[in-house]
Structures are given as structure tokens and as C-alpha cells.
Design an enzyme around this catalytic site. Structure first.
Site, PDB file in Angstrom:
ATOM      1  N   THR A 125       0.803  -1.221   0.000  1.00 56.94           N
ATOM      2  CA  THR A 125       0.000   0.000   0.000  1.00 56.94           C
ATOM      3  C   THR A 125       0.837   1.272   0.000  1.00 56.94           C
ATOM      4  O   THR A 125       1.944   1.308   0.557  1.00 56.94           O
ATOM      5  CB  THR A 125      -0.917   0.025   1.247  1.00 56.94           C
ATOM      6  OG1 THR A 125      -1.401   1.361   1.441  1.00 56.94           O
ATOM      7  CG2 THR A 125      -0.199  -0.378   2.516  1.00 56.94           C
ATOM      8  N   GLU A 127       0.276   3.678   1.820  1.00 53.85           N
ATOM      9  CA  GLU A 127       0.437   4.106   3.221  1.00 53.85           C
ATOM     10  C   GLU A 127       1.855   3.840   3.709  1.00 53.85           C
ATOM     11  O   GLU A 127       2.327   4.489   4.635  1.00 53.85           O
ATOM     12  CB  GLU A 127      -0.551   3.349   4.112  1.00 53.85           C
ATOM     13  CG  GLU A 127      -1.907   4.004   4.268  1.00 53.85           C
ATOM     14  CD  GLU A 127      -1.876   5.273   5.108  1.00 53.85           C
ATOM     15  OE1 GLU A 127      -1.385   5.220   6.244  1.00 53.85           O
ATOM     16  OE2 GLU A 127      -2.332   6.309   4.606  1.00 53.85           O
ATOM     17  N   TYR A 150      -0.932   0.326  11.020  1.00 48.47           N
ATOM     18  CA  TYR A 150      -1.327  -0.372   9.774  1.00 48.47           C
ATOM     19  C   TYR A 150      -0.182  -0.332   8.762  1.00 48.47           C
ATOM     20  O   TYR A 150       0.216  -1.358   8.196  1.00 48.47           O
ATOM     21  CB  TYR A 150      -2.587   0.284   9.190  1.00 48.47           C
ATOM     22  CG  TYR A 150      -2.871  -0.118   7.758  1.00 48.47           C
ATOM     23  CD1 TYR A 150      -3.441  -1.353   7.455  1.00 48.47           C
ATOM     24  CD2 TYR A 150      -2.570   0.739   6.688  1.00 48.47           C
ATOM     25  CE1 TYR A 150      -3.699  -1.724   6.131  1.00 48.47           C
ATOM     26  CE2 TYR A 150      -2.821   0.385   5.382  1.00 48.47           C
ATOM     27  CZ  TYR A 150      -3.390  -0.852   5.100  1.00 48.47           C
ATOM     28  OH  TYR A 150      -3.644  -1.219   3.794  1.00 48.47           O
ATOM     29  N   LYS A 154       2.008  -3.364   7.202  1.00 49.94           N
ATOM     30  CA  LYS A 154       2.058  -3.626   5.752  1.00 49.94           C
ATOM     31  C   LYS A 154       3.496  -3.616   5.240  1.00 49.94           C
ATOM     32  O   LYS A 154       3.858  -4.369   4.352  1.00 49.94           O
ATOM     33  CB  LYS A 154       1.235  -2.571   5.007  1.00 49.94           C
ATOM     34  CG  LYS A 154      -0.254  -2.877   4.960  1.00 49.94           C
ATOM     35  CD  LYS A 154      -0.560  -3.989   3.959  1.00 49.94           C
ATOM     36  CE  LYS A 154      -2.023  -4.310   3.904  1.00 49.94           C
ATOM     37  NZ  LYS A 154      -2.323  -5.517   3.115  1.00 49.94           N
TER      38      LYS A 154
HETATM   39  P1  NAP Z   1     -11.332  -4.709   2.893  1.00 47.64           P
HETATM   40  O1  NAP Z   1     -12.550  -4.391   2.085  1.00 47.64           O
HETATM   41  O2  NAP Z   1     -11.214  -4.130   4.250  1.00 47.64           O
HETATM   42  O3  NAP Z   1     -11.214  -6.304   2.978  1.00 47.64           O
HETATM   43  C1  NAP Z   1     -10.355  -6.924   3.888  1.00 47.64           C
HETATM   44  C2  NAP Z   1     -10.616  -8.415   3.867  1.00 47.64           C
HETATM   45  O4  NAP Z   1      -9.763  -9.060   4.830  1.00 47.64           O
HETATM   46  C3  NAP Z   1     -12.063  -8.801   4.251  1.00 47.64           C
HETATM   47  O5  NAP Z   1     -12.477  -9.866   3.439  1.00 47.64           O
HETATM   48  C4  NAP Z   1     -11.891  -9.260   5.687  1.00 47.64           C
HETATM   49  O6  NAP Z   1     -12.897 -10.137   6.117  1.00 47.64           O
HETATM   50  C5  NAP Z   1     -10.562  -9.986   5.590  1.00 47.64           C
HETATM   51  N1  NAP Z   1      -9.969 -10.244   6.913  1.00 47.64           N
HETATM   52  C6  NAP Z   1      -9.663  -9.344   7.881  1.00 47.64           C
HETATM   53  N2  NAP Z   1      -9.171  -9.970   8.954  1.00 47.64           N
HETATM   54  C7  NAP Z   1      -9.153 -11.304   8.678  1.00 47.64           C
HETATM   55  C8  NAP Z   1      -8.754 -12.462   9.392  1.00 47.64           C
HETATM   56  N3  NAP Z   1      -8.251 -12.395  10.632  1.00 47.64           N
HETATM   57  N4  NAP Z   1      -8.874 -13.670   8.779  1.00 47.64           N
HETATM   58  C9  NAP Z   1      -9.386 -13.767   7.537  1.00 47.64           C
HETATM   59  N5  NAP Z   1      -9.779 -12.699   6.805  1.00 47.64           N
HETATM   60  C10 NAP Z   1      -9.664 -11.482   7.366  1.00 47.64           C
HETATM   61  O7  NAP Z   1     -10.021  -4.276   2.088  1.00 47.64           O
HETATM   62  P2  NAP Z   1      -9.845  -3.933   0.532  1.00 47.64           P
HETATM   63  O8  NAP Z   1     -10.111  -2.495   0.330  1.00 47.64           O
HETATM   64  O9  NAP Z   1     -10.554  -4.942  -0.290  1.00 47.64           O
HETATM   65  O10 NAP Z   1      -8.266  -4.101   0.374  1.00 47.64           O
HETATM   66  C11 NAP Z   1      -7.685  -5.371   0.042  1.00 47.64           C
HETATM   67  C12 NAP Z   1      -6.231  -5.389   0.499  1.00 47.64           C
HETATM   68  O11 NAP Z   1      -5.504  -4.357  -0.168  1.00 47.64           O
HETATM   69  C13 NAP Z   1      -6.010  -5.145   1.987  1.00 47.64           C
HETATM   70  O12 NAP Z   1      -4.881  -5.878   2.376  1.00 47.64           O
HETATM   71  C14 NAP Z   1      -5.704  -3.657   2.068  1.00 47.64           C
HETATM   72  O13 NAP Z   1      -4.961  -3.368   3.221  1.00 47.64           O
HETATM   73  C15 NAP Z   1      -4.920  -3.464   0.791  1.00 47.64           C
HETATM   74  N6  NAP Z   1      -4.985  -2.133   0.180  1.00 47.64           N
HETATM   75  C16 NAP Z   1      -6.183  -1.551  -0.054  1.00 47.64           C
HETATM   76  C17 NAP Z   1      -6.216  -0.305  -0.678  1.00 47.64           C
HETATM   77  C18 NAP Z   1      -7.522   0.383  -0.972  1.00 47.64           C
HETATM   78  O14 NAP Z   1      -7.497   1.590  -1.245  1.00 47.64           O
HETATM   79  N7  NAP Z   1      -8.648  -0.317  -0.964  1.00 47.64           N
HETATM   80  C19 NAP Z   1      -5.019   0.309  -1.065  1.00 47.64           C
HETATM   81  C20 NAP Z   1      -3.819  -0.339  -0.817  1.00 47.64           C
HETATM   82  C21 NAP Z   1      -3.803  -1.583  -0.206  1.00 47.64           C
HETATM   83  P3  NAP Z   1     -14.291  -9.585   6.762  1.00 47.64           P
HETATM   84  O15 NAP Z   1     -15.146  -9.224   5.578  1.00 47.64           O
HETATM   85  O16 NAP Z   1     -14.763 -10.733   7.517  1.00 47.64           O
HETATM   86  O17 NAP Z   1     -13.946  -8.381   7.589  1.00 47.64           O
HETATM   87  N1  GDD Z   2     -12.106   7.218   7.241  1.00 48.68           N
HETATM   88  C1  GDD Z   2     -12.174   8.540   7.444  1.00 48.68           C
HETATM   89  N2  GDD Z   2     -13.240   9.048   8.130  1.00 48.68           N
HETATM   90  N3  GDD Z   2     -11.183   9.310   6.955  1.00 48.68           N
HETATM   91  C2  GDD Z   2     -11.294  10.645   7.138  1.00 48.68           C
HETATM   92  C3  GDD Z   2     -12.368  11.233   7.809  1.00 48.68           C
HETATM   93  C4  GDD Z   2     -13.384  10.389   8.333  1.00 48.68           C
HETATM   94  O1  GDD Z   2     -14.341  10.825   8.956  1.00 48.68           O
HETATM   95  N4  GDD Z   2     -12.177  12.583   7.807  1.00 48.68           N
HETATM   96  C5  GDD Z   2     -11.038  12.811   7.153  1.00 48.68           C
HETATM   97  N5  GDD Z   2     -10.480  11.641   6.744  1.00 48.68           N
HETATM   98  C6  GDD Z   2      -9.189  11.491   6.049  1.00 48.68           C
HETATM   99  C7  GDD Z   2      -8.247  10.527   6.763  1.00 48.68           C
HETATM  100  O2  GDD Z   2      -7.639  11.154   7.888  1.00 48.68           O
HETATM  101  C8  GDD Z   2      -7.274  10.240   5.616  1.00 48.68           C
HETATM  102  O3  GDD Z   2      -6.311  11.268   5.542  1.00 48.68           O
HETATM  103  C9  GDD Z   2      -8.155  10.299   4.366  1.00 48.68           C
HETATM  104  O4  GDD Z   2      -9.383  10.930   4.779  1.00 48.68           O
HETATM  105  C10 GDD Z   2      -8.471   8.936   3.755  1.00 48.68           C
HETATM  106  O5  GDD Z   2      -8.921   8.080   4.785  1.00 48.68           O
HETATM  107  P1  GDD Z   2      -9.497   6.601   4.464  1.00 48.68           P
HETATM  108  O6  GDD Z   2     -10.554   6.692   3.429  1.00 48.68           O
HETATM  109  O7  GDD Z   2      -9.838   5.982   5.767  1.00 48.68           O
HETATM  110  O8  GDD Z   2      -8.276   5.865   3.754  1.00 48.68           O
HETATM  111  P2  GDD Z   2      -6.710   5.820   4.098  1.00 48.68           P
HETATM  112  O9  GDD Z   2      -6.009   6.673   3.083  1.00 48.68           O
HETATM  113  O10 GDD Z   2      -6.454   6.067   5.530  1.00 48.68           O
HETATM  114  O11 GDD Z   2      -6.391   4.280   3.826  1.00 48.68           O
HETATM  115  C11 GDD Z   2      -6.902   3.605   2.670  1.00 48.68           C
HETATM  116  O12 GDD Z   2      -5.975   3.681   1.624  1.00 48.68           O
HETATM  117  C12 GDD Z   2      -4.718   3.035   1.864  1.00 48.68           C
HETATM  118  C13 GDD Z   2      -3.847   3.252   0.629  1.00 48.68           C
HETATM  119  O13 GDD Z   2      -3.234   4.512   0.683  1.00 48.68           O
HETATM  120  C14 GDD Z   2      -7.190   2.161   3.070  1.00 48.68           C
HETATM  121  O14 GDD Z   2      -7.865   1.517   2.017  1.00 48.68           O
HETATM  122  C15 GDD Z   2      -5.911   1.395   3.337  1.00 48.68           C
HETATM  123  O15 GDD Z   2      -6.212   0.017   3.551  1.00 48.68           O
HETATM  124  C16 GDD Z   2      -4.979   1.566   2.144  1.00 48.68           C
HETATM  125  O16 GDD Z   2      -3.774   0.898   2.357  1.00 48.68           O
END
Ligand code: NAP
Ligand code: GDD
Length: 350
Positions: A125, A127, A150, A154
């Protein structure tokens, strides 16, 4: 026919990836964890729930991992499961380290010991870069300076993947994915929170939207396109690391403005800054350079920022309109914990 194993099958990316792999003719297996309330709404929403082999287990449990490998005999493993919410990692840092960090080693050990020919994708990620931003776009050679439990977890997963690739000659590729969103994004992430609240305000079901740091800037892409990059990484002859991003950055405030403008409202009338959503540390800005992915994977993002807001806003309006008309959806009507009782442990000062 190839077998693919997806950890995190019930999440946003797991669901889109499962659909992509099914369309490509894979046998898809998914590790899910048993919850007191079943959580298959995304798989149902995309009409793939019946087409996947679901295997119950937990990432923290080594026997779950060994069993899921034994049952699925995977050619490719997409390790997506994680505690993925940055804010929650400040409240549960140890559980985050176990699930998001250490579990990657459990997966890699299974491959090293018994499944040497299996290709692995690791979900890295943006992050991980944390505060290393220096006004240019971040790429595969930029410095990592994580700013949350987190991100630190990662980064552990990222380096251990590198070590197993180089030390044991395993095929392990990492995507360094920047934020990617969709209509099936988790409700707590800021983009989905904004469109959900905006739609409720539009239908007079809500009066306020409470947010934290609205000056944070993120590189937001469209999730269905990002899972294609994961697949492409595992079709290469050699494993490597790739940044997947849009090379654009926008503030939370811009997202808010765009979403509210789309429904003809002025966000300033509804916004309340709530300290509970301000993290102990927050990455100020992220922007990614995806040139390597374009060059080597022939991958590039297509859906632009404004279109992502529109897609998400349309889906949310449709969902709440359906709710008001008494329709049943695959998605439950999502709600946060009652905000009056939402206490953030990281705010407690000793
Ligand atoms: P998500 O919607 O939060 O999905 C996370 C998945 O992990 C869910 O299926 C969750 O199951 C499962 N999980 C959590 N704890 C577990 C455990 N102890 N055992 C088995 N399964 C478990 O995340 P996503 O947005 O699809 O992201 C997929 C991956 O990419 C994650 O690793 C995330 O950190 C990474 N990532 C995401 C982004 C983004 O912007 N979306 C960006 C960079 C990296 P439940 O449904 O039961 O909770
Ligand atoms: N969630 C949330 N809720 N974020 C807020 C809020 C709020 O009420 N107000 C402001 N923010 C700001 C957070 O502080 C952060 O700077 C930004 O919005 C994005 O927050 P999130 O949508 O929670 O995502 P993230 O950037 O912290 O993390 C996501 O992206 C990562 C990749 O850069 C997640 O999907 C991570 O799993 C992923 O790795």
C-alpha cells in the site's frame, strides 16, 4: 483450468478480483472468517456468491492457512486479507500487526514448505510511504516512512515478501496500490462515508456529516481497474513490485465538494469537524507514479476522479431511494456505530 485462492474474498478487492478471475475461467477459492453476522453482501451484489468455493478459516491460525492450501491447491494466491482500516489500527495495533503483518509470513511459509510453484500476490500500500512525500510522485524506489500501525504492519509484509522472493526463489509480487474506491467500498472509508451521508442528507434522513482531517490528499482510483493489475502481475515470467495509481491527487475537501455539488447541495452547510476522526498521525498527501506498471504490465487507470465520485454517488442515491421505497437489497443498509457512543481510545490522554 487454474485454481486461484483469494484471502479477503469478502472485501472490496477480493470481490472484484473473484469476478475477474471467474470471467477468465479460473476455479476461485476464497478464505473467509466466520462472523456472528454473515458478510457476503458484496459477493451477492456482484452475483458471484454461488460461483466461488468458500473456505472458512482465520489468517491468524496456521492450520487454517494449511487447510485452505490443501483444499484449493492454488496455482495463484492473492493475499488480500488484512485489518485494512488505518484509523482502527491505532485502536488495535497488536491485532493489526498479527493479521496485516505476520499473517503474510504464514502464507509464505506454506508456499515455501509445500507449494513452491504457486505464485503469490501481496497487497502492499501507498500508506507505507507515510511522510516521505517530497512533492514529486512516489514510485517503486521512493523511501518508506510509515505513519500508522497499519502502515508499519504492511511494510513488514512487503519486506518479508521480498525476502522470500530473493532468499527462497519464490514467485512473490507486491502491488503498491494507492487508494482505490467503488460503490462496494467499506462504509468507514472516507469516500464511501461521504457519498453515504450525502445521499442521506439529500433524502432528509441525516442532517450533518462529521469528518476529521479534510485537508488530507489522496490519489484515488477505481477499484475494478486495480484488481486487473494484480492479475497482470502474476501472469509475468518474473516477480516484481509495481506502483498502481493515477498520478493525480485530490483533497478530502474536494471529494466532499464534488459529491455535494453533484446533488445540488453546498457541503459547508452540513459539515462538522469531529475530533474523533482525527488520527494521532495522518499521511498528509499521496500521489503515485505508475509508469513502470504502464511499461511492463500495459496497465493504466481509466476512470477519473470526477467519474469515481459520480459512480459512487449514483449507487448511493439508488440504494437509499430503494430503501425508502421498501426494496430489499443484497447490501444491508449500512450504518456506523451510533456516533454518540463512539469513543476513540487514541483520544484518551493519561
Ligand atoms: P477490505 O474491504 O477491508 O477487505 C479486507 C478483507 O480481509 C475482508 O475480506 C476481511 O474479512 C478480511 N480479513 C480481515 N481480517 C481477517 C482475518 N483475521 N482472517 C481472515 N480474513 C480477514 O479491504 P480492501 O479495500 O478490499 O483491500 C484489500 C487489500 O488491499 C487489503 O490488504 C488492504 O490493506 C490493501 N490495500 C487496499 C487499498 C484500498 O485503497 N482499498 C489500497 C492499498 C492496499 P471480513 O469481511 O470478515 O472483515
Ligand atoms: N475514514 C475517514 N473518516 N477518513 C477521514 C475522515 C473520516 O471521517 N475525515 C477525514 N479523513 C481522512 C483521513 O484522515 C485520511 O487522511 C483520508 O481521509 C483517507 O482516509 P481513508 O478513506 O480511511 O483511507 P486511508 O487513506 O487512511 O487508507 C486507505 O488507503 C490506503 C492506501 O493509501 C485504506 O484503504 C488502506 O487500507 C490503504 O492501504
Amino acid at each position: 483450468m487454474k485454481n486461484a485462492l483469494i484471502t479477503g474474498i469478502t472485501g472490496q478487492d477480493g470481490t472484484y478480483l473473484a469476478k475477474l478471475l471467474l470471467n477468465k475461467g479460473y476455479n476461485v477459492y476464497g478464505l473467509y472468517r466466520r462472523l456472528s453476522t454473515p458478510n457476503f453482501w458484496r459477493l451477492q451484489d456482484l452475483n458471484i456468491y454461488d460461483k466461488i468455493n468458500l473456505i472458512s478459516g482465520d489468517l491468524t491460525d496456521l492450520s487454517s492457512i494449511m487447510n485452505v492450501f490443501k483444499v484449493s491447491q492454488p496455482d495463484e494466491v492473492y493475499h488480500l486479507a488484512a485489518q485494512s482500516f488505518v484509523e482502527a489500527s491505532f485502536e488495535s495495533p497488536l491485532a493489526t500487526a498479527e493479521v496485516t503483518g505476520l499473517s503474510t509470513t504464514r502464507i509464505l511459509e506454506a508456499v515455501k514448505l509445500f507449494y513452491n510453484n504457486t505464485k503469490v500476490y501481496y497487497a502492499g500500500t501507498s500508506e507505507m510511504y507515510g511522510s516521505s512525500y517530497d512533492s514529486t510522485s512516489l514510485d517503486e524506489n521512493s523511501v518508506f516512512k510509515p505513519m500508522s500501525p497499519y502502515a508499519a504492519s504492511k511494510l513488514y509484509g512487503y519486506w518479508i515478501s521480498n525476502i522470500y522472493r530473493n532468499g527462497y526463489n519464490l514467485f512473490v509480487s507486491s502491488g503498491i496500490l494507492f487508494n482505490h474506491e467503488s460503490q462496494i467500498r467499506g462504509i468507514e472509508f472516507v469516500t464511501r462515508k461521504i457519498v453515504n451521508d450525502a445521499a442521506k442528507i439529500y433524502y432528509n434522513l441525516e442532517k450533518k456529516i462529521k469528518l476529521g482531517n479534510i485537508n488530507a490528499m489522496r490519489d484515488w482510483g477505481y477499484a475494478p481497474e486495480y484488481v486487473e493489475a494484480m492479475y497482470k502481475m502474476l501472469q509475468k515470467d518474473k516477480p516484481d513490485d509495481y506502483v498502481i495509481a493515477t498520478n493525480e491527487t485530490h483533497s478530502v475537501k474536494e471529494f466532499l465538494e464534488e459529491a455535494f455539488n453533484y446533488i445540488g447541495l453546498n457541503y459547508e452547510k452540513y459539515l462538522e469537524i469531529d475530533k474523533r476522526f482525527i488520527r494521532p498521525l495522518d499521511v498528509p498527501v499521496l500521489k503515485g507514479d505508475y509508469s513502470k506498471a504502464k511499461r511492463e504490465l500495459n496497465w493504466e487507470p481509466k476512470t477519473k476522479f470526477k467519474d469515481i465520485v459520480k459512480i459512487m454517488m449514483d449507487a448511493e442515491l439508488k440504494r437509499w431511494d430503494g430503501y425508502l421505497k421498501g426494496k430489499k437489497f443484497a447490501w444491508d443498509v449500512p450504518n456506523y456505530p451510533n456516533e454518540n457512543s463512539l469513543l476513540k481510545t487514541y483520544m484518551v490522554k493519561k
